[in-house]
Each structure stands twice: as C-alpha cells, then as structure tokens.
Design an enzyme around this catalytic site. Sequence first.
Site, PDB file in Angstrom:
ATOM      1  N   HIS A 260     -38.622  43.135 -41.315  1.00  0.00           N
ATOM      2  CA  HIS A 260     -39.043  44.878 -40.264  1.00  0.00           C
ATOM      3  C   HIS A 260     -40.587  45.136 -41.820  1.00  0.00           C
ATOM      4  O   HIS A 260     -41.525  43.928 -41.532  1.00  0.00           O
ATOM      5  CB  HIS A 260     -38.386  45.738 -40.050  1.00  0.00           C
ATOM      6  CG  HIS A 260     -38.775  45.968 -39.507  1.00  0.00           C
ATOM      7  ND1 HIS A 260     -40.013  46.407 -38.475  1.00  0.00           N
ATOM      8  CD2 HIS A 260     -38.552  47.375 -38.647  1.00  0.00           C
ATOM      9  CE1 HIS A 260     -40.512  47.167 -37.857  1.00  0.00           C
ATOM     10  NE2 HIS A 260     -38.732  48.181 -37.721  1.00  0.00           N
TER      11      HIS A 260
ATOM     12  N   HIS B 247     -45.654  36.955 -34.149  1.00  0.00           N
ATOM     13  CA  HIS B 247     -44.745  38.177 -33.984  1.00  0.00           C
ATOM     14  C   HIS B 247     -43.940  37.749 -32.362  1.00  0.00           C
ATOM     15  O   HIS B 247     -44.249  37.039 -31.643  1.00  0.00           O
ATOM     16  CB  HIS B 247     -46.518  38.872 -33.008  1.00  0.00           C
ATOM     17  CG  HIS B 247     -45.553  40.555 -33.052  1.00  0.00           C
ATOM     18  ND1 HIS B 247     -45.556  40.622 -32.380  1.00  0.00           N
ATOM     19  CD2 HIS B 247     -45.695  42.215 -33.954  1.00  0.00           C
ATOM     20  CE1 HIS B 247     -44.738  42.769 -32.238  1.00  0.00           C
ATOM     21  NE2 HIS B 247     -44.860  42.766 -33.981  1.00  0.00           N
TER      22      HIS B 247
ATOM     23  N   ASP C  80     -49.429  42.929 -40.664  1.00  0.00           N
ATOM     24  CA  ASP C  80     -48.680  42.506 -42.132  1.00  0.00           C
ATOM     25  C   ASP C  80     -49.635  41.563 -42.304  1.00  0.00           C
ATOM     26  O   ASP C  80     -49.574  41.884 -43.824  1.00  0.00           O
ATOM     27  CB  ASP C  80     -47.241  41.769 -42.722  1.00  0.00           C
ATOM     28  CG  ASP C  80     -46.148  42.783 -41.639  1.00  0.00           C
ATOM     29  OD1 ASP C  80     -46.213  43.935 -42.378  1.00  0.00           O
ATOM     30  OD2 ASP C  80     -45.518  41.884 -40.891  1.00  0.00           O
TER      31      ASP C  80
END
Length: 448
Positions: free
Chosen positions: A274, A325, A384
């Site tokens: 996460h 994702h 990210d």
Amino acid sequence: MKKEYLIYKLSDEVKNECKIPQETFTQYGVKRGLRNDDGSGVLVGLTNIGNVVGYERDDKGQLFPTQGKLFYRGYELTDLVEPLLQEKRFGFEEIAYLILSGKLPDSEELIAFRSLINENMPLDHRTIVNIIDLEGTDIMNILARCVLEMYSFDSNPDDISRDNLMRQSVELIAKFPTIIAYAYNIYRHSVQGRSLHIRHPKENLTIAENFLYMLKHEDYTELDARMLDLLLIIQAEHGGGNNSTFTVRVTSSTRTDTYSSIAAGIGSLKGPLHGGANIKVVNMFHHLKEQISDWKNVDEIDTYLMRMLNKEAYDKTGLIYGIGHAVYTMSDPRAVQLKKLAGELAVEKNRVEEYEFLKLIEQESIKQVTAFRKTRKPICANLDFYSGFIYEMIGLPQEIYTPVFAMARIVGWTAHRLEELHYDGRRIIRPAYKNIQDSKEYVPISDR
C-alpha cells in the site's frame, strides 16, 4: 520445554492449518481480496467523497479499459490541479476543505480554514515529550502511537457527533505534519547523531511550506514547496475501497473513537503493498541506474527487466515496482500528474537525465510485463512510480516517504469516517467467512 522451541513448535503445527487450496475459494464463490473474477472490486458500500475510475462497463456488463480518472466530491482531479499549476499557488488546504465539506471554499472561507489549521499545528508539550520518549527508526509507528496518545489529551474523545468529529478531523490534519517533522528530527538526532532542531510552525505558511520549514529550516525552494503541496493534493483521497480508508471505515462502523480508527488506518498504509510501495520504486530505480550502463539503450533495459520478471535479478520477486494497479488500466491520473511535476522539478534539480531514464523504464516495463503475463488487459504506471523520485528531488529522506503519504491521506480518512458514522441506515461492517474445518472429537488431556 524451552520457550524458543515452543514458538517453533507452535509455528510448525499451524503450518498446514494455514493452507487453504485456491480451488476451495472458487468452490464456495469466495471473492478473494474482495475482488470479482473480472478484476473489479466487490461493491460493499456507497460514498459521496471520492470516485476512482479505471474501467467502464458495456451494455452486457463486460468491463473495458478506459483512461483513468479520479474525482474528489464530483470534481475531476485534473480540473482541480491544473488551475493551481497555472496560477502557481498552494491548494492543499483548499482541497482539504472540499473533501471534508463537499464544497469548494470561497476566499473568506479559505482564509478562515487556513487560519484554523495554523492555530492547531503546534503540539502540546506532552505530545512533544511523548515523541522524544518514543524515539525509534519507524516514523509510521511513532505517528500511530502519537495519534493514540492524543486520545488522552482530548477533553471529549469518544463523542461521535458531527461537530466533534469535524473538530478532531481538523486537529489531526493540522498536527500530522508537525508530528512527522518532529519525529524525523528526533530520529535524525538519536540514530544519526545529528543536531536536534524543534522548529515551531509559522502562522503565515501553508501546510507544505510549514512541513519543509519544520523539517529543513530554509533549505528548500518555492518549487519544492509547491511540488509537495501538489503531492499532498494528489494523495489526499482515493475512494472508500483502498485498504487504509476501508480499514478506517470498518473500525469506524464499530463506533470506536477517532484516534483508534485513524491509528488502524496508519497501520494499513504502512504496508509495502500500500503506502510503503514508493520506497520500493526508489530503491529499484537506484539499482537500475547502477546495473544498466547505457540509460538510453532500450535493448539493454528490456533484457534486464525481463530478468527481473523471471526472478533472476534485483530482489528476485518477479516484480517491477510501480507498474500496475488494482483499478486503473490505461492510465493512473495521479501518475500522469506526477510525471509532469517530476519533469518540471528535474530541470531545477539538474536531474533531467535521470528523469528521462525513469520515463524509459516506465515505457519498457509496461511492454515487458504485458508480454510476460501474456495479457491483453492494459497496465500502467501507478502513483508510486514517480512520487518517490519527487520526494527524493525535494530532499525528503526515505524514512518519511510513507508518513508524508499519511499526511495527505488523513484528509480522506477523516472525511470517510464522518460519512461512515452519519449516513442513513449505518451498520457495523461484518462480512462472512466460511469455516471449512472438519468437526473433531474432544480428546481428554490424559489421552493426548
């Protein structure tokens, strides 16, 4: 029996008990990870706050990929961010007001809200002492413990009326930057032997500016602060289904206190699958810079990426971090925005060559992962992939990458907690788990 051996024995005995064959989940129609067979999320709730769009459905109910979109209270993220970029102004407080209240503030409301945030940024001396006493190497754990400690300093901690929840929400949003900055400076002092600086937040600065000031004094540029401000906006909310927000909603549904619920969200965000993923990307990028001799050679890049996917290189997990994702398919709108920001910041920091290499890694990673998995489903870089690179260029240490994520996401968490506790027909969240253990006959202890 030695205690160490008993731990090993207990662990060994439960080994087989933990094994549940994948086909058994299919047999009972279990939605593992709360995901449907087509990859979409299982619908478990309704919200007015955030909307994450990565695919659409045709007339037959089949999914098809689409360009990713993220909405805050009905406003598309791009429409909120672009004016801030064009006007070169700070906007995190404005977006926080929107996410909390459901409406964009006018000038007077925004000034009052910023003033309210600034009033609440300083920490009680007991909290500062608590941070010093909790010195350690993990800022996320210190943040969670400080949040739990705030319960003791709250004169009305268990009241879940809307007014009280909003007060607690504003205080948490205001205090997260101060807690994180102080915790890191104390870590830097106790672990790295550096000078200890505790700087009080300034009334005339935004959250992003105050955070950099408390962390680094004046060692930052205006662009650094604006980039951090936009990072906070982009990470402030991501719907009710992301793991940490869902954790906050699940715990809130029990009517526990705000601090217990938010501490649970922090624990969820900390996980490497996460909020902790940005560190994985940065470390991987440093490795690739060392291992690939020609940063413009596509063949060399592809060869090494395929070795990673085959678990022959880097950490041998078979993963390329920052790619893919759970919801977004063709694009992650947050990554699209961060890619632009990273390019602007790279010019100021004289890191354009690295930025171009990172873009090439993104491009080739998508190609290689698609070929390796033999899938037609589009995949994209996620948030990210670029966030860690921006953190690094701003000069933030890795120890606070995930805490800064929490500093942004506290806005979404508190908004979802308010909604969970004040929508019509609310109930405790309690899904079902089917027990597949066979019945056993009790054996007296003398016969075991």
